[in-house]
Design an enzyme around this catalytic site. Structure first.
Site, short mmCIF file in Angstrom:
data_model
loop_
_atom_site.label_atom_id
_atom_site.label_comp_id
_atom_site.label_asym_id
_atom_site.label_seq_id
_atom_site.Cartn_x
_atom_site.Cartn_y
_atom_site.Cartn_z
N ASP A 212 39.99 43.28 43.89
CA ASP A 212 41.34 43.73 44.26
C ASP A 212 41.20 44.72 45.41
O ASP A 212 40.09 45.04 45.82
CB ASP A 212 42.08 44.33 43.06
CG ASP A 212 43.58 44.05 43.11
OD1 ASP A 212 44.20 44.37 44.14
OD2 ASP A 212 44.12 43.52 42.13
N HIS A 287 46.18 40.96 47.74
CA HIS A 287 45.33 41.90 46.99
C HIS A 287 43.89 41.79 47.46
O HIS A 287 42.96 41.69 46.66
CB HIS A 287 45.43 41.63 45.47
CG HIS A 287 46.67 42.20 44.86
ND1 HIS A 287 46.88 43.55 44.72
CD2 HIS A 287 47.78 41.61 44.36
CE1 HIS A 287 48.07 43.77 44.15
NE2 HIS A 287 48.64 42.60 43.93
N GLU A 352 51.74 38.67 44.04
CA GLU A 352 52.18 39.72 44.95
C GLU A 352 51.59 39.61 46.36
O GLU A 352 51.19 40.62 46.94
CB GLU A 352 51.83 41.10 44.35
CG GLU A 352 52.47 41.33 43.01
CD GLU A 352 52.08 42.67 42.38
OE1 GLU A 352 52.99 43.34 41.88
OE2 GLU A 352 50.89 43.02 42.38
C1 ACM Z 1 50.13 41.37 38.21
O1 ACM Z 1 50.42 42.19 37.33
N1 ACM Z 1 50.23 41.67 39.51
C2 ACM Z 1 49.66 40.05 37.87
#
Ligand code: ACM
Ligand code: ZN
Length: 788
Positions: A212, A287, A352
């Site tokens: 991430d 991410h 996201e």
């Molecule tokens: C998430 O909580 N962004 C999968």
């Protein structure tokens, strides 16, 4: 004839005496407190006691079983100090001890089911597959004293198990726990301990969030900069996570870490020994700041990027989807991941991903054009489909967060539904497998008790009881669609969790509640019984030294109509077992001189209740407060034309006439929500009454798609057939009005007599065109119908 009767009487008497004798012999009923609750438990009285000479008996030809039995022997040696002899099963009649064996014909037990018979001289654990024996072994531990979970010999203890017959197998095949090791890094030893917790809960998937924005955590031979650069960020641990200072030029990145390939192999084996599959997650396309910090050429802009020491929003770092090198990189990385992780699935993230950079990137726009795609959403879909094709070519399946629905699902993708149940419902309807992990029930980074008394968390509010109420299969799915719900998963994101102790605190016991939801058949789940068994589980955690959360000390008010005595009562419940609760009914703060709650209270006037738990004469945390509105419809029968949505059922059937109003938090459990539908009910007061006024309270929070009703309508009847003309009130508040607020709608009557009230509140229907959910179903929220 007479003689026969006499003989029968004597026989009966004899049988009675025999029963009494055998009953006396086996009078000891040791407690049985298994979590998750098995499918079936028969308690027989009496026990089996492990002594230094108790044999462990295994088939001679199965290494897996010998390994499982070996784990048991090791555990017993650790806590008892004696090494139980392990021998091969020889002769059924003369083998006395603890027997581990497979039942080749018992395929109905599935891979993880087991049978456990604890008799006086034998313990017999059998299963169709070794995994079932391992799950059954967890039950054996829970039949023993909690000290069996410790790490040193215990003196003066009897290792007894109650005599039981247990038949058990899981309800869902996917029973997962996730851990984010990017936001904060967790050492290998803790990962093993986390796997131990997963194993003791009979769960079977460890979702390892390895990459991430804040750090890449796995060694990849082909890309050394992933561990030289992407695994480290500047240390901002003394600043608020969402407001950290970006790195200064030349500043050294000192916080981080990664797992070497040897670490990974060791942990994969550790999990496999416990019949747990590791699901590795490699995030894409968003991410990914940390990757782009190391390899900026894979971005749209060329960078520079840095490994983030906190979170920023919006986060625009994203792989360039127009650059073929991106896919060369990802395929190479996935090759090494596939080599390390034997499980069926690879998780590719997908959540996201802010697509701003794609909008401005020539290469990405060219890709959209060349591939005939509509927009950036379809570009992400194309990206994921390309990766899926690659994974399938390597014999793996793809799973991703529910954003992978946008722009079209990859043909064989499995979806992890996190932004609610909707993504999962939609995917199941499209014939795709689903793991349910909605924030509402499964996000264990959320607060679990009153934030005023808890360590800082990311937000939200997911109590133990809320987790226990999780229903992975939405009732709106038909039987074929429901088959696609593989199970569920608890997620532990670690932005606000920096240490192993804190990770345990957030995970446990919510993991315990989730484990029971996923293993135990729905009809056997029982919250009061779970709480009782949880007390024993806490002792096990104590023996393991687990830093579990003691849970909420809040008092919850539950109202009930007591039909037998024709009265309305309020009960007080807490997550604590047998707490001392003091309360007041006059709005004052309770103290130790206030009455003690020991039985349900009758309510016969509008009252404000305040109540708190007291420990050693001191109020624990703070008091709860709620006003109970006394009115004529309390406890009335309510017939619904449209049922409330399963996500917002309130307290069930009683919600609208329980005297309890909701708060400004629409998720507080006192609101019923209708998605697209009207509130349309008939209230039966039970007898004809004089009525003056009928009102109801509604809620608006347009940012959450919740609007006040367009119109509130009431008609009444004495016989339930002939109704009066409808009286109504229109809404005079704009749907645009922002914030979250409650509004009462009322109609007044003069000289009206009624037993039945037809009450309707019309839903706005769909979100208006100016709204961000334009055209989507609008929500209507109601908490109480008050009849005066
Ligand atoms: C998430 O909580 N962004 C999968
Ligand atoms: Zn690009």
């Amino acid at each position: 004839m007479k003689i026969k009767i006499k003989i029968n009487k004597i026989l009966l008497l004899l049988a009675g005496i025999t029963a009494m004798i055998s009953c006396r012999k086996d009078a000891t009923f040791l407690p049985v407190n298994i979590i998750p609750e098995p499918v079936s438990v028969e308690e027989q009285g009496g026990y089996f006691e492990i002594s230094p000479s108790t044999k462990i008996l295994v088939p001679g030809d199965n290494d897996d079983i010998q390994d499982i039995a070996g784990m048991f022997a090791q555990r017993m040696a650790t806590v008892s100090g004696f090494t139980l002899p392990t021998e091969k099963i020889k002769d059924k009649r003369n083998d006395h001890g603890i027997i581990f064996k497979l039942l080749p014909g018992a395929d109905t037990l599935g891979d993880e089911g087991y049978l456990l018979k604890v008799k006086r001289k034998n313990v017999e654990l059998s299963a169709y597959r070794p995994a079932g024996l391992f799950r059954g072994l967890q039950t054996i531990y829970q039949l023993l004293p909690p000290e069996v979970y410790g790490d040193k010999p215990v003196k003066n203890i009897k290792w007894r198990m109650p005599r039981v017959n247990i038949y058990d197998k899981p309800e869902y095949s996917w029973r997962g726990m996730h851990l984010d090791v990017s936001r904060h890094f967790f050492p290998k030893e803790f990962i093993k301990r986390y796997i131990d917790l997963i194993a003791m809960h009979k769960m079977n998937v460890f979702h390892w969030h390895l990459t991430d924005d804040n750090g890449w955590r796995i060694e990849i031979d082909k890309y050394p900069k992933l561990t030289e650069i992407a695994a480290w960020h500047v240390d901002r641990s003394d600043e608020p996570w969402r407001e950290v200072t970006p790195p200064k030029p030349g500043e050294k990145a000192t916080y981080g870490g990664f797992y070497t390939k040897d670490d990974i192999r060791e942990i994969v084996q550790y999990a496999a020994d416990r019949y747990i599959t590791i699901l590795p997650e490699i995030e894409m396309p968003g991410h990914t700041s940390e990757v782009l910090a190391a390899y900026p050429e894979l971005s749209c802009t060329g960078g520079p990027f840095y490994v983030q020491p906190g979170s920023y929003w919006p986060n625009v770092a994203i792989f360039c989807a127009g650059n073929d090198e991106t896919f060369e990189f990802l395929e190479n990385v996935l090759d090494e991941i596939i080599e390390l992780f034997p499980g069926e699935y690879i998780h590719i993230g997908g959540d996201e991903a802010t697509k701003t950079n794609w909008k401005h990137c020539k290469k990405c726009q060219k890709r959209i054009k060349d591939e005939g795609l509509k927009d950036e959403n379809e570009l992400q879909s194309w990206f994921v489909k390309k990766i899926e094709k690659y994974l399938i070519s390597k014999g793996k399946r793809l799973i991703g967060w529910d954003e992978i629905l946008e722009g079209g699902l990859a043909p064989e993708a499995t979806v992890m539904s996190w932004r609610g149940f909707e993504g999962g419902i939609e995917s199941a309807r499209q014939g795709h497998d689903v793991v349910m992990s909605p924030t509402s029930h499964c996000y264990f980074d959320y607060y679990q008790a009153n934030p005023d008394f808890e360590p800082e968390a990311i937000g939200g509010f997911t109590t133990l009881k809320k987790v226990y109420s999780f229903e992975p299969t939405p009732p709106v799915l038909n039987a074929d669609e429901a088959k696609h719900i593989l199970g569920g998963q608890g997620n532990v994101w670690t932005e606000f969790i920096a240490t192993p102790e804190h990770a345990e605190y957030m995970s446990v016991p919510r993991m315990t509640a989730l484990a029971e939801v996923l293993w135990t058949p729905k009809e056997k789940r029982n919250w009061p019984d779970f709480r009782k068994r949880l007390e024993e589980q806490f002792k096990r955690f104590d023996a393991m030294g687990v830093n579990y959360s003691k849970g909420s000390f809040a008092v919850e008010f539950i109202t009930e109509y007591d039909k037998a005595n024709n009265r309305f009562i309020v009960k007080m419940e807490t997550e604590q077992l047998n707490p001392v609760i003091h309360y007041t009914l006059d709005g004052t703060v309770p103290d130790t001189t206030s009455p003690v709650y020991d039985q349900p209270l009758e309510i016969d006037t509008t009252s404000t209740i305040r109540a708190a738990i007291f420990v050693d004469g001191k109020m624990k945390e703070t008091f709860s407060e709620r006003t109970i509105v006394f009115h004529k419809a309390l406890g009335a029968a309510v017939k619904y034309k449209n049922k409330p949505d399963f996500r917002y059922p309130g307290q069930g059937e009683i919600t609208l006439i329980d005297g309890l109003k909701g708060s400004k938090n629409h998720r507080d459990g006192y609101w019923q929500g209708f998605e697209g539908d009207d509130l349309d009910v008939v209230v039966d007061l039970g007898k004809v009454e004089e009525i003056h006024r009928v009102s109801a309270t509604f809620y608006q929070r347009q940012k959450s798609w919740i609007f006040l009703p367009v119109r509130f309508m009431v008609s009444y009847s004495e016989d339930g057939k002939n109704f009066s003309r409808i009286k109504s009130t229109a809404n005079d508040v704009s749907p645009k009005k922002d914030g979250n607020f409650i509004k009462e709608f009322a109609v007044d009557f003069v000289n009206a007599k009624a037993r039945y009230l037809k009450i309707k509140a019309t839903n706005l229907g769909v979100c208006p065109e100016w709204h961000r959910g334009a055209g989507g179903k609008a929500w209507l929220f109601v908490d109480e119908i008050v009849v005066e």
